[in-house]
Design a protein around this motif. Structure first.
Motif, short mmCIF file in Angstrom:
data_model
loop_
_atom_site.label_atom_id
_atom_site.label_comp_id
_atom_site.label_asym_id
_atom_site.label_seq_id
_atom_site.Cartn_x
_atom_site.Cartn_y
_atom_site.Cartn_z
N GLY A 1 0.81 -1.21 0.00
CA GLY A 1 0.00 0.00 0.00
C GLY A 1 0.85 1.26 0.00
N THR A 2 1.96 1.24 0.74
CA THR A 2 2.85 2.40 0.79
C THR A 2 3.49 2.66 -0.56
OG1 THR A 2 3.31 2.00 3.14
CG2 THR A 2 4.87 3.38 1.94
N LEU A 3 4.00 1.61 -1.19
CA LEU A 3 4.63 1.77 -2.51
C LEU A 3 3.62 2.28 -3.54
CD1 LEU A 3 6.87 -1.45 -2.66
CD2 LEU A 3 7.61 0.92 -2.26
N ALA A 4 2.40 1.74 -3.50
CA ALA A 4 1.37 2.19 -4.44
C ALA A 4 1.01 3.66 -4.20
CB ALA A 4 0.13 1.32 -4.31
N ALA A 5 0.85 4.04 -2.94
CA ALA A 5 0.50 5.43 -2.62
C ALA A 5 1.61 6.39 -3.02
CB ALA A 5 0.18 5.56 -1.13
N LEU A 6 2.86 6.02 -2.76
CA LEU A 6 3.99 6.88 -3.13
C LEU A 6 4.09 7.03 -4.64
CD1 LEU A 6 6.81 5.73 -0.68
CD2 LEU A 6 5.48 7.83 -0.59
N THR A 7 3.88 5.93 -5.37
CA THR A 7 3.95 6.01 -6.84
C THR A 7 2.88 6.93 -7.39
OG1 THR A 7 4.85 3.76 -6.93
CG2 THR A 7 3.91 4.66 -8.96
N LEU A 8 1.64 6.74 -6.95
CA LEU A 8 0.55 7.58 -7.42
C LEU A 8 0.74 9.03 -6.97
CD1 LEU A 8 -2.53 5.24 -6.77
CD2 LEU A 8 -1.23 5.55 -8.88
N GLY A 9 1.23 9.21 -5.75
CA GLY A 9 1.48 10.56 -5.26
C GLY A 9 2.54 11.29 -6.06
N LEU A 10 3.60 10.58 -6.46
CA LEU A 10 4.64 11.19 -7.28
C LEU A 10 4.09 11.59 -8.65
CD1 LEU A 10 7.86 9.10 -6.52
CD2 LEU A 10 7.61 11.59 -6.34
N ILE A 11 3.26 10.74 -9.23
CA ILE A 11 2.67 11.07 -10.53
C ILE A 11 1.88 12.37 -10.45
CG2 ILE A 11 0.94 10.36 -12.23
CD1 ILE A 11 1.80 7.46 -11.69
N VAL A 12 1.04 12.48 -9.42
CA VAL A 12 0.20 13.67 -9.28
C VAL A 12 1.03 14.92 -9.02
CG1 VAL A 12 -1.58 14.74 -7.85
CG2 VAL A 12 -1.81 12.36 -8.53
N THR A 13 2.01 14.84 -8.13
CA THR A 13 2.79 16.02 -7.76
C THR A 13 3.75 16.45 -8.86
OG1 THR A 13 4.31 14.53 -6.56
CG2 THR A 13 2.63 15.68 -5.27
N VAL A 14 4.36 15.48 -9.56
CA VAL A 14 5.22 15.84 -10.69
C VAL A 14 4.40 16.50 -11.79
CG1 VAL A 14 6.67 14.91 -12.55
CG2 VAL A 14 6.99 14.10 -10.22
N ALA A 15 3.21 15.97 -12.04
CA ALA A 15 2.33 16.58 -13.04
C ALA A 15 1.92 17.99 -12.63
CB ALA A 15 1.09 15.71 -13.25
N ALA A 16 1.64 18.18 -11.34
CA ALA A 16 1.25 19.51 -10.85
C ALA A 16 2.39 20.50 -11.02
CB ALA A 16 0.83 19.43 -9.39
N ARG A 17 3.64 20.05 -10.89
CA ARG A 17 4.78 20.95 -11.05
C ARG A 17 5.05 21.25 -12.52
NH1 ARG A 17 9.11 22.81 -8.05
NH2 ARG A 17 11.10 23.09 -9.15
N ALA A 18 4.91 20.24 -13.37
CA ALA A 18 5.24 20.41 -14.78
C ALA A 18 4.12 21.04 -15.59
CB ALA A 18 5.63 19.07 -15.39
N LEU A 19 2.88 20.97 -15.09
CA LEU A 19 1.73 21.47 -15.84
C LEU A 19 1.08 22.62 -15.09
CD1 LEU A 19 0.08 18.04 -16.71
CD2 LEU A 19 1.60 19.38 -18.16
N ARG A 20 0.61 23.59 -15.82
CA ARG A 20 -0.13 24.69 -15.20
C ARG A 20 -1.61 24.31 -15.16
NH1 ARG A 20 0.51 30.05 -14.19
NH2 ARG A 20 2.62 30.02 -15.04
N GLY A 21 -2.28 24.61 -14.04
CA GLY A 21 -3.71 24.35 -13.95
C GLY A 21 -4.05 22.89 -13.68
N ASN A 22 -3.11 22.16 -13.01
CA ASN A 22 -3.38 20.75 -12.71
C ASN A 22 -3.78 20.55 -11.25
OD1 ASN A 22 -3.26 18.16 -14.17
ND2 ASN A 22 -1.82 17.56 -12.56
N GLY A 23 -4.09 21.66 -10.56
CA GLY A 23 -4.38 21.54 -9.13
C GLY A 23 -5.67 20.80 -8.84
N VAL A 24 -6.65 20.87 -9.75
CA VAL A 24 -7.92 20.18 -9.53
C VAL A 24 -7.69 18.68 -9.45
CG1 VAL A 24 -10.18 19.71 -10.50
CG2 VAL A 24 -9.23 22.01 -10.64
N VAL A 25 -6.80 18.15 -10.31
CA VAL A 25 -6.51 16.72 -10.28
C VAL A 25 -5.91 16.33 -8.94
CG1 VAL A 25 -5.12 14.89 -11.34
CG2 VAL A 25 -6.22 16.61 -12.78
N GLY A 26 -5.01 17.16 -8.42
CA GLY A 26 -4.43 16.87 -7.11
C GLY A 26 -5.46 16.86 -6.00
N ARG A 27 -6.43 17.78 -6.06
CA ARG A 27 -7.48 17.80 -5.04
C ARG A 27 -8.35 16.55 -5.13
NH1 ARG A 27 -9.90 23.95 -4.48
NH2 ARG A 27 -7.96 24.96 -3.81
N ILE A 28 -8.68 16.15 -6.36
CA ILE A 28 -9.50 14.94 -6.52
C ILE A 28 -8.74 13.73 -5.99
CG2 ILE A 28 -10.52 13.38 -8.21
CD1 ILE A 28 -11.14 15.83 -9.93
N ALA A 29 -7.45 13.64 -6.32
CA ALA A 29 -6.65 12.50 -5.86
C ALA A 29 -6.52 12.46 -4.35
CB ALA A 29 -5.26 12.56 -6.51
#
Length: 576
Positions: A357-385
């Motif tokens: 569960g920890t590895l899965a959560a960290l992997t998904l969390g990295l995807i969301v946060t890296v996308a939020a840094r590299a993309l503008r206007g991706n904050g809604v996805v982070g809130r949903i996640a």
């Protein structure tokens, strides 16, 4: 040079440096959000099927009582955790009294003990033949247990007490962080206008800290709603307990889904209150430029004694009594029968699936946060996640069961048609559903922790890497991950411990003939042999102490700027 780079970072889109990877990142982050939303969509579909003749019974007898019990429980817990958490936070942040240095971090200790374990401990300790009544009868010279009446723990009052002594640290952490950063000038002005200490606290300090208090309170109430072990054991029929009994005892998944949707409405109301409070965050956190925070006041005499007693009582009730009773029962069990082989197997099962569960959560969390840094206007996805933290384990279990069962059935039918063999429960039976539930439930922790790490990392690093021809994946590996390693390690520890303690989702989604430490304790309590689960409970408490001591170490100090900053960051990490 630095001015030019700052201007370019502000005028160019956040994702300009890695244009080729933007589409893939966007799809990956949307997939994570879809994974989090899938149980809610599934829940709605299941509930829409209807529960037939059971629905009139549910709406006529089960739901009214469940909603009433849940409302009473949340009201009682909300009042007690607010009084205890805010009172202790104000005293620790603004006063000095005997034991202050120890109580400053010891007030966090009850977070290490799951609520269901505290419920079992107090039921055992307050049993007519238990240690506390026996001691009191000896002191009072009473021979018969019938002649000494103590409060009945198997009641609404008992449930409110148990959940309150475990959950008040959420309010304590956020309120203390708010009090530590309040400007002294604000309180000094109130005093010069004739306001006494109590009036200053009630009319100035408390309103300024209100948003932070609501944040901690909403987290405590969501944990209370999610609780199943303590509430069921103490005879309180909350919505969570009703979902479990409707699913397991009445074999009605649609009925359980319908109750779960009602429960989600309660959660949405709590999250809405927290979001409203956070919009006022800037108002509560501001201090005058260059002005010091509140200077601690040294207390003496009876007020100092009262402060020590007030702050010591929740530590004793929420940690020392449960941990002491567990240690005593575990010692008795080991002396009588040794350590069972099943404890080792259950500890391994808990650690194994907590790791998954920890590895899965960290992997998904990295995807969301890296996308939020590299993309503008991706904050809604982070809130949903991050919504998974607001979904109780029982609701997640109901929402995940049908999708995984459907996939298992499809694979089984395909294997039968192609190869003439049955695959059985390939996903659900292997624990994939449980791992997914852990990842969704605690995904907000790595997202929040990694976002905090990224906030301290200049975007100029990404631009420099792109100008040298580095791809996004290479930049993440070579630059981001090394700098984020403390945040990732902290998130991993917190998620692992939460997975080990999680009972609701584990109870409903575990594979057949599969036990963890949490389900072992639940089973022993259900059989009335709580003492046989004391060793497992003690192991869970020991594991839970690790992140609590880590947070206590970060936020402990002598009121310097670093201490106030650490306290505020630790409280910020708790937010939804």
């Amino acid at each position: 040079m630095s001015v030019a780079s700052d201007i370019s970072s502000e005028t160019k889109p956040a994702g300009w440096t890695f244009g080729g990877a933007r589409a893939g990142l966007r799809l990956a982050s949307l997939a994570v959000a879809a994974i989090v939303l899938a149980p809610i969509v599934s829940l709605t579909v299941i509930a829409a099927r209807g529960s037939g003749d059971l629905w009139p019974h549910l709406i006529g007898t089960i739901l009214p009582q469940a909603v009433l019990d849940t409302a009473i429980l949340l009201s009682g817990v909300g009042a007690l955790v607010t009084i205890t958490g805010v009172g202790a936070a104000w005293l620790v942040a603004t006063r000095r009294f005997p034991g202050h240095g120890v109580l400053e971090w010891a007030l966090l200790m009850p977070l290490a003990v799951p609520s269901y374990i505290v419920a079992y401990v107090y039921m055992d300790a307050l049993h007519p033949l238990g240690p506390l009544p026996t001691l009191l009868r000896g002191l009072l010279g009473i021979a018969s247990p019938r002649d000494l009446k103590l409060p009945d723990m198997r009641s609404m009052g008992g449930a409110v007490f148990v959940l309150s002594v475990v959950l008040y640290p959420y309010v304590y952490m956020t309120a203390r962080a708010a009090f530590l950063v309040q400007c002294a000038a604000t309180l000094e002005v109130a005093r010069t206008l004739g306001a006494g200490p109590m009036r200053t606290f009630l009319q100035v300090a408390l309103p300024l800290a209100r948003p932070a208090i609501v944040v901690g309170l909403s987290l405590a109430l969501m944990e209370a709603v999610n609780d199943i072990g303590a509430s069921e054991f103490l005879g309180v029929r909350t919505l969570t307990v009703s979902i479990y009994t409707t699913w397991v005892n009445r074999s009605s998944l649609p009925g359980a889904a319908q109750i779960a949707l009602v429960m989600l409405a309660v959660i949405v109301a709590l999250v809405a209150a927290e979001r409203w409070a956070r919009r006022q965050k800037g108002f509560t956190a501001q201090r005058g430029k260059g002005r010091p925070p509140v200077a601690p006041i040294r207390m003496r005499g009876l007020p100092a004694l009262g402060a020590t007693v007030f702050c010591t009582a929740p530590v004793i009730l929420g940690f020392i009594v449960p941990a002491g009773q567990l240690g005593y029962e575990a010692w008795r069990r080991i002396a009588f029968a040794g350590i069972s082989e099943t404890i080792g197997r259950e500890a391994f099962n808990s650690a194994l699936f907590a790791t998954f569960g920890t590895l899965a959560a960290l992997t998904l969390g990295l995807i969301v946060t890296v996308a939020a840094r590299a993309l503008r206007g991706n904050g809604v996805v982070g809130r949903i996640a991050s919504l998974g933290y607001a979904i109780p384990g029982t609701v997640l279990a109901v929402g995940l069961l049908v999708p995984f069962a459907s996939v298992d059935n499809w694979i089984d039918q395909a294997a039968r048609a192609l190869f003439g063999v049955s695959t059985g429960l390939l996903l659900s039976g292997s624990g994939v559903a449980l791992t997914t539930a852990y990842a969704i439930r605690f995904l907000a922790i790595p997202i929040g922790s990694i976002e905090a790490g990224y906030a301290k990392m200049s975007p100029n690093l990404d631009m420099a890497a792109a100008s040298l021809g580095r791809s996004l994946s290479a930049t993440v590996r070579a630059i981001h991950l090394p700098l984020l390693s403390p945040a990732i390690a902290t998130a991993a520890l917190l998620v692992f411990v939460d997975c080990v303690k999680e009972l609701s989702a584990t109870l409903l989604l575990r594979p057949f003939n599969f036990e963890t430490l949490a389900t072992h304790i639940y089973a022993e309590a259900a059989r009335g042999t709580y003492e046989d689960g004391a060793i497992a409970a003690l192991l869970i408490v020991a594991v839970g102490l690790v992140p609590v001591l880590m947070i206590a170490r970060l936020t402990r100090g002598r009121d310097g700027p670093a201490t106030r900053r650490a306290a505020a960051e630790a409280a910020e990490g708790l937010r939804i």
